[in-house]
Scaffold this active site. Sequence first.
Site, PDB file in Angstrom:
ATOM      1  N   ASP A 198      -5.769 -54.182 -34.892  1.00  0.00           N
ATOM      2  CA  ASP A 198      -6.319 -52.735 -34.711  1.00  0.00           C
ATOM      3  C   ASP A 198      -6.125 -52.668 -32.883  1.00  0.00           C
ATOM      4  O   ASP A 198      -6.739 -53.455 -32.402  1.00  0.00           O
ATOM      5  CB  ASP A 198      -7.774 -52.718 -34.968  1.00  0.00           C
ATOM      6  CG  ASP A 198      -8.105 -51.166 -34.875  1.00  0.00           C
ATOM      7  OD1 ASP A 198      -7.445 -50.164 -35.938  1.00  0.00           O
ATOM      8  OD2 ASP A 198      -9.493 -50.309 -34.068  1.00  0.00           O
ATOM      9  N   GLU A 256      -1.146 -52.992 -34.194  1.00  0.00           N
ATOM     10  CA  GLU A 256      -0.553 -51.576 -34.328  1.00  0.00           C
ATOM     11  C   GLU A 256      -0.906 -50.931 -32.615  1.00  0.00           C
ATOM     12  O   GLU A 256      -1.266 -51.375 -32.009  1.00  0.00           O
ATOM     13  CB  GLU A 256      -2.248 -50.966 -34.708  1.00  0.00           C
ATOM     14  CG  GLU A 256      -2.316 -49.202 -35.214  1.00  0.00           C
ATOM     15  CD  GLU A 256      -4.132 -48.933 -34.498  1.00  0.00           C
ATOM     16  OE1 GLU A 256      -3.333 -47.635 -34.833  1.00  0.00           O
ATOM     17  OE2 GLU A 256      -4.408 -49.442 -34.139  1.00  0.00           O
TER      18      GLU A 256
HETATM   19  C1  NOJ Z   1      -7.321 -46.788 -34.883  1.00  0.00           C
HETATM   20  C2  NOJ Z   1      -7.233 -47.231 -36.792  1.00  0.00           C
HETATM   21  O1  NOJ Z   1      -6.328 -47.088 -37.494  1.00  0.00           O
HETATM   22  C3  NOJ Z   1      -7.934 -46.108 -36.618  1.00  0.00           C
HETATM   23  O2  NOJ Z   1      -8.819 -45.348 -38.079  1.00  0.00           O
HETATM   24  C4  NOJ Z   1      -9.591 -46.351 -35.782  1.00  0.00           C
HETATM   25  O3  NOJ Z   1     -10.353 -45.024 -36.086  1.00  0.00           O
HETATM   26  C5  NOJ Z   1      -8.946 -45.981 -34.250  1.00  0.00           C
HETATM   27  N1  NOJ Z   1      -8.195 -47.342 -34.515  1.00  0.00           N
HETATM   28  C6  NOJ Z   1     -10.303 -47.135 -33.878  1.00  0.00           C
HETATM   29  O4  NOJ Z   1     -10.835 -48.456 -34.633  1.00  0.00           O
END
Ligand code: NOJ
Length: 553
Positions: A198, A256
């Site tokens: 993440d 990500e």
């Molecule tokens: C990216 C995640 O995909 C999202 O759902 C989340 O709210 C944020 N990161 C914070 O962790």
Amino acid sequence: MSEWWRSAVLYQIYVRSFADSDGDGVGDLRGIRSRLPYLRELGVDGIWLTPFYPSPGADHGYDVSDYVDVHPQFGTLADFDALVAGAHELGLRLIVDIVPNHTSNEHRWFRNAIADPAHADRARYFFRPGRDGGPPNGWTSAFGGPAWTRDERTGDYYLHFFAPEQPDLDWHQQSVRREFEDVLRFWLDRGVDGFRIDVAHALFKAQDLREMHEPVPRTWDGDWLTALDQPELHDLYRGWRQLADTYPGERMFVGEIVLRNQETIARYVRPDELQLAFNFALLHETWDATAIRETIDATRTALGAVGAPSTWVFENHDVTRLPTRYGGGAQGARRARAAALLLLALPGTAFVYEGQELGLEEVDLPDELRQDPIFFRTKGERPGRDGCRVPIPWENEPPGFGFTTGTPWLPIPEEWATVTVVAQAGDPASMLELYRAGLALRPREEPFAWRESPPGTLAFTRGGLLCVVNVDAAAIPLPAGELLLASDPDLRDILPRDTAVWLTTKGERCEHRSESGRSATWRPASTRPATSPSSAVRRPRRRSALPLSDSGI
Ligand code: NOJ
């Protein structure tokens, strides 16, 4: 080494919304296990689970209070082990989400930090004195408002790039680094095939807390976040890669990396760093042939230069569902079907978000049912992401639709009775069967090459397969070749706009014929009338601006 991730299709499971085994209205690990045969039959190679760890749920699990356990709502560690075993028995890989940028404010480290300003755990976070009676700098939260919240006891501020319940960790602290290596080992020991990281581009912050100038209006990508995307990340990920490589079975990482510049993204997937980075470019692209082609080229050039596979994403749990983004109703459904054939024909790794294979549209929920912190922190200005997180419909029985025997945590629209898995299975005109067929026929290792095609269309080969997408051109005659798959089951001799086909080239040089050209050499396999799954779904009431993305940072 097979390097299985290079051409895999990974199916994203938003754990709360996939399958509920105990009737509490929230999906869980046992529910997922019971649906593994569906995924096997669908034809994906593996699954990615969104966070299922203990969490107060301020951001539905992306606020983790214990990284090495399962939230009781989702099951137990034994359920997790059974799920891994069940997936592996069916030949499915399983990767889990890891959330290293921030903890929950209920994590013991943060509780210690707040309870005792002299506690060593306070150094794991960013507590800083304010400036001119306000926060230390002007950084803003991806969820709206400032990225700093005051610790009333000391008057200092702590940093949170998301909700205040998600305090950011200071990755310059060696203790943070060591603890997360233990977390990785914990799940690797339990047999996971890898991790989705993440906010992977943002763990380190520039230590001088320099200002960042926000574009107005704010864009989806994080390229402007100059105090993030720090050089220290690469050393961190090299370490993680070395750690994972000590395990057998080709464990992998997908980051990500919410950036637009493909060269910058490529630095994260050099041979000794992460294997994959999500490529969000297509997910934010409009249905425009030139833009799509440019995105494909930019991605392949930059990632190819470091020997990394491209990845392709059209949906996830942070963005408006694809058919809705593409106009909704019949038009959105046609485009989403064409996009499915594009997605599955592109070279590299594809991600499919649960319900994408059913052609689900975004649900416009009433405000009183919304749960996303984005909705609350922006006082309703941004509706947030609940509309793409509605549980998926399995069978035709409301209100649970086979997702739950209880009341789903977000209501499933009654209109979805026509797009359940049961309703679509076996119907060759359905989105589900299109995905099944596409996944079965999908090229894997075959080389990619563009073919010349009229403006507004895309055409490329993958070995003996030719994919042609008419994005926004007038109808064109079909190229020669035997039809494998068509996004429109009623398709005849021409390829109208918003449609795509897969053809075999059979080694011939495949050329588009002129408008006045010869008749088509094939007929579609199915002559059933088109029943557009998405067209039956209630179209969402439009807000002034339905956001394309709310993934934040
Ligand atoms: C990216 C995640 O995909 C999202 O759902 C989340 O709210 C944020 N990161 C914070 O962790």
